[in-house]
Motif scaffolding. Structure first.
Motif, PDB file in Angstrom:
ATOM      1  N   LEU A  58       0.813  -1.208   0.000  1.00  0.00           N
ATOM      2  CA  LEU A  58       0.000   0.000   0.000  1.00  0.00           C
ATOM      3  C   LEU A  58       0.851   1.264   0.000  1.00  0.00           C
ATOM      4  N   LYS A  59       1.982   1.212   0.688  1.00  0.00           N
ATOM      5  CA  LYS A  59       2.871   2.373   0.707  1.00  0.00           C
ATOM      6  C   LYS A  59       3.356   2.703  -0.696  1.00  0.00           C
ATOM      7  N   GLN A  60       3.520   1.669  -1.536  1.00  0.00           N
ATOM      8  CA  GLN A  60       4.014   1.878  -2.895  1.00  0.00           C
ATOM      9  C   GLN A  60       2.888   2.043  -3.917  1.00  0.00           C
ATOM     10  N   THR A  61       1.629   2.025  -3.463  1.00  0.00           N
ATOM     11  CA  THR A  61       0.487   2.120  -4.375  1.00  0.00           C
ATOM     12  C   THR A  61      -0.004   3.557  -4.460  1.00  0.00           C
ATOM     13  N   ASP A  62      -0.045   4.090  -5.678  1.00  0.00           N
ATOM     14  CA  ASP A  62      -0.609   5.417  -5.898  1.00  0.00           C
ATOM     15  C   ASP A  62      -2.127   5.353  -6.048  1.00  0.00           C
ATOM     16  N   VAL A  63      -2.605   4.312  -6.746  1.00  0.00           N
ATOM     17  CA  VAL A  63      -4.036   4.134  -6.970  1.00  0.00           C
ATOM     18  C   VAL A  63      -4.385   2.671  -6.744  1.00  0.00           C
ATOM     19  N   LEU A  64      -5.421   2.441  -5.944  1.00  0.00           N
ATOM     20  CA  LEU A  64      -5.925   1.093  -5.678  1.00  0.00           C
ATOM     21  C   LEU A  64      -7.269   0.929  -6.365  1.00  0.00           C
ATOM     22  N   VAL A  80      -8.983  -3.122   6.158  1.00  0.00           N
ATOM     23  CA  VAL A  80      -9.866  -2.003   5.817  1.00  0.00           C
ATOM     24  C   VAL A  80      -9.325  -0.710   6.427  1.00  0.00           C
ATOM     25  N   SER A  81      -8.924  -0.774   7.692  1.00  0.00           N
ATOM     26  CA  SER A  81      -8.375   0.409   8.362  1.00  0.00           C
ATOM     27  C   SER A  81      -7.087   0.872   7.698  1.00  0.00           C
ATOM     28  N   ARG A  82      -6.293  -0.078   7.251  1.00  0.00           N
ATOM     29  CA  ARG A  82      -5.027   0.246   6.588  1.00  0.00           C
ATOM     30  C   ARG A  82      -5.289   0.985   5.267  1.00  0.00           C
ATOM     31  N   VAL A  83      -6.231   0.472   4.476  1.00  0.00           N
ATOM     32  CA  VAL A  83      -6.577   1.110   3.201  1.00  0.00           C
ATOM     33  C   VAL A  83      -7.215   2.479   3.445  1.00  0.00           C
ATOM     34  N   HIS A  84      -8.101   2.546   4.434  1.00  0.00           N
ATOM     35  CA  HIS A  84      -8.784   3.792   4.782  1.00  0.00           C
ATOM     36  C   HIS A  84      -7.775   4.904   5.089  1.00  0.00           C
ATOM     37  N   GLN A  85      -6.769   4.568   5.891  1.00  0.00           N
ATOM     38  CA  GLN A  85      -5.773   5.572   6.260  1.00  0.00           C
ATOM     39  C   GLN A  85      -4.960   6.017   5.054  1.00  0.00           C
ATOM     40  N   ARG A  86      -4.659   5.064   4.152  1.00  0.00           N
ATOM     41  CA  ARG A  86      -3.892   5.432   2.958  1.00  0.00           C
ATOM     42  C   ARG A  86      -4.697   6.374   2.062  1.00  0.00           C
ATOM     43  N   VAL A  87      -6.014   6.150   1.977  1.00  0.00           N
ATOM     44  CA  VAL A  87      -6.844   7.069   1.193  1.00  0.00           C
ATOM     45  C   VAL A  87      -6.824   8.453   1.833  1.00  0.00           C
ATOM     46  N   LEU A  88      -6.996   8.522   3.139  1.00  0.00           N
ATOM     47  CA  LEU A  88      -6.963   9.820   3.823  1.00  0.00           C
ATOM     48  C   LEU A  88      -5.621  10.519   3.625  1.00  0.00           C
ATOM     49  N   ASP A  89      -4.566   9.727   3.482  1.00  0.00           N
ATOM     50  CA  ASP A  89      -3.227  10.289   3.285  1.00  0.00           C
ATOM     51  C   ASP A  89      -2.945  10.648   1.831  1.00  0.00           C
ATOM     52  N   MET A  91      -3.747   8.381  -1.183  1.00  0.00           N
ATOM     53  CA  MET A  91      -3.838   7.332  -2.206  1.00  0.00           C
ATOM     54  C   MET A  91      -5.192   7.389  -2.905  1.00  0.00           C
ATOM     55  N   GLY A  92      -5.197   7.262  -4.232  1.00  0.00           N
ATOM     56  CA  GLY A  92      -6.446   7.228  -4.974  1.00  0.00           C
ATOM     57  C   GLY A  92      -7.113   5.870  -4.857  1.00  0.00           C
ATOM     58  N   LEU A  93      -8.445   5.851  -4.919  1.00  0.00           N
ATOM     59  CA  LEU A  93      -9.204   4.610  -4.838  1.00  0.00           C
ATOM     60  C   LEU A  93     -10.280   4.602  -5.920  1.00  0.00           C
ATOM     61  N   ILE A  94     -10.311   3.529  -6.721  1.00  0.00           N
ATOM     62  CA  ILE A  94     -11.364   3.319  -7.708  1.00  0.00           C
ATOM     63  C   ILE A  94     -12.155   2.097  -7.287  1.00  0.00           C
ATOM     64  N   VAL A  95     -13.428   2.279  -7.001  1.00  0.00           N
ATOM     65  CA  VAL A  95     -14.305   1.191  -6.555  1.00  0.00           C
ATOM     66  C   VAL A  95     -15.232   0.840  -7.717  1.00  0.00           C
ATOM     67  N   LEU A  96     -15.247  -0.443  -8.085  1.00  0.00           N
ATOM     68  CA  LEU A  96     -15.981  -0.888  -9.259  1.00  0.00           C
ATOM     69  C   LEU A  96     -17.205  -1.733  -8.886  1.00  0.00           C
ATOM     70  N   HIS A  97     -18.288  -1.497  -9.598  1.00  0.00           N
ATOM     71  CA  HIS A  97     -19.498  -2.320  -9.586  1.00  0.00           C
ATOM     72  C   HIS A  97     -19.945  -2.681  -8.163  1.00  0.00           C
ATOM     73  N   SER A  98     -19.976  -3.978  -7.836  1.00  0.00           N
ATOM     74  CA  SER A  98     -20.500  -4.422  -6.541  1.00  0.00           C
ATOM     75  C   SER A  98     -19.581  -4.097  -5.381  1.00  0.00           C
ATOM     76  N   GLY A  99     -18.458  -3.449  -5.667  1.00  0.00           N
ATOM     77  CA  GLY A  99     -17.623  -2.908  -4.597  1.00  0.00           C
ATOM     78  C   GLY A  99     -18.325  -1.822  -3.810  1.00  0.00           C
ATOM     79  N   HIS A 100     -19.517  -1.397  -4.272  1.00  0.00           N
ATOM     80  CA  HIS A 100     -20.291  -0.416  -3.496  1.00  0.00           C
ATOM     81  C   HIS A 100     -20.636  -0.947  -2.111  1.00  0.00           C
ATOM     82  N   PHE A 101     -20.679  -2.285  -1.956  1.00  0.00           N
ATOM     83  CA  PHE A 101     -20.985  -2.896  -0.664  1.00  0.00           C
ATOM     84  C   PHE A 101     -19.732  -3.322   0.098  1.00  0.00           C
ATOM     85  N   SER A 102     -18.564  -2.969  -0.413  1.00  0.00           N
ATOM     86  CA  SER A 102     -17.331  -3.331   0.287  1.00  0.00           C
ATOM     87  C   SER A 102     -17.222  -2.569   1.597  1.00  0.00           C
TER      88      SER A 102
END
Length: 237
Positions: A58-64, A80-89, A91-102
């Motif tokens: 995640l540290k090396q990811t610009d967009v997930l 989830v908490s790890r990804v959440h913090q990276r977004v707040l810091d 990192m870009g996030l693209i959520v696709l289709h049924s990921g709306h319920f992730s």
């Protein structure tokens, strides 16, 4: 730019109809066209240690990029908490289709993210409602998908900071299908198309949108703001 494509990779193992469309997994199909577009792309899946999303990855990811459906509950709260913090810091996030319920999307939205749905293989027309937006660059007035799963309003999300696409389905429903949200220093793009039994991610316009979105939600090249007690910029005397 470093992009990580995350996928449960469950349907493709257990459902022959899905395996026929995405024999190597949805994540590999998405990673292929992102690689061709010039991104340094890697993949991660649910059953890998730490779901493939270690601190170092995640540290090396610009967009997930996130695709999930049948195993949302199996994603650990720690990840989830790890990804959440990276977004707040940033990192870009693209959520696709049924990921709306992730778990990660629901945590970032703070709502149920529920909606209407129907599997009837009907056609979907995505209207570009923000034609000047960078995510819509190179796309005509509409994107036409011959067969897709229907998602319909009301979509229980916060009002998007930017709305780029609005879908219409043959059954009559409409749906906010391309939404940008800002959280902390990060940007999130939700994009609706991508049911697992249809070859949606091979469609050139869908690929173009995801490529554009990866550029758009990428971290900005600036230092993180400084918070807390601050000294005055001007004299207070």
């Amino acid at each position: 730019m470093n992009v990580t494509v995350w996928n449960e990779f469950r349907h493709e193992k257990n459902d022959e109809a899905v395996k026929a469309v995405y024999p190597s997994g949805i994540h590999e199909a998405i990673a292929d066209f992102l690689n061709e577009a010039g991104f340094a792309t890697k993949t991660a899946t649910l059953d890998e240690p730490e779901h493939g999303l270690t601190e170092d990855v995640l540290k090396q990811t610009d967009v997930l990029v996130w695709w999930g459906h049948m195993a949302h509950d199996e994603v650990s709260e720690e990840i989830v908490s790890r990804v959440h913090q990276r977004v707040l810091d940033g990192m870009g996030l693209i959520v696709l289709h049924s990921g709306h319920f992730s778990k990660i999307f629901k945590r970032l939205m703070g709502t149920s993210c529920d909606l209407k749905w129907r599997e009837a293989g009907e056609n979907e027309r995505l209207w570009v409602v923000n034609p000047g937006h960078p995510i819509a660059e190179g796309i005509g007035e509409t994107i036409e998908l011959e067969h897709e799963e229907m998602y319909g309003e009301h979509f229980d999300i916060p009002v998007p900071d930017e709305l780029i696409f609005l879908s219409w389905f043959k059954g009559g429903e409409v749906f906010r299908s391309g939404c940008v949200f800002h959280r902390g220093q990060g940007k999130i793009f939700y994009f609706r198309p991508g049911h697992e039994t249809f070859p949606t991610y091979y469609q050139s316009d869908v690929q173009k949108v995801i490529i554009n979105a990866a550029h758009y939600v990428a971290p900005s090249k600036r230092d993180k703001p400084v918070y807390g007690n601050a000294q005055p910029k001007e004299s207070l005397s």
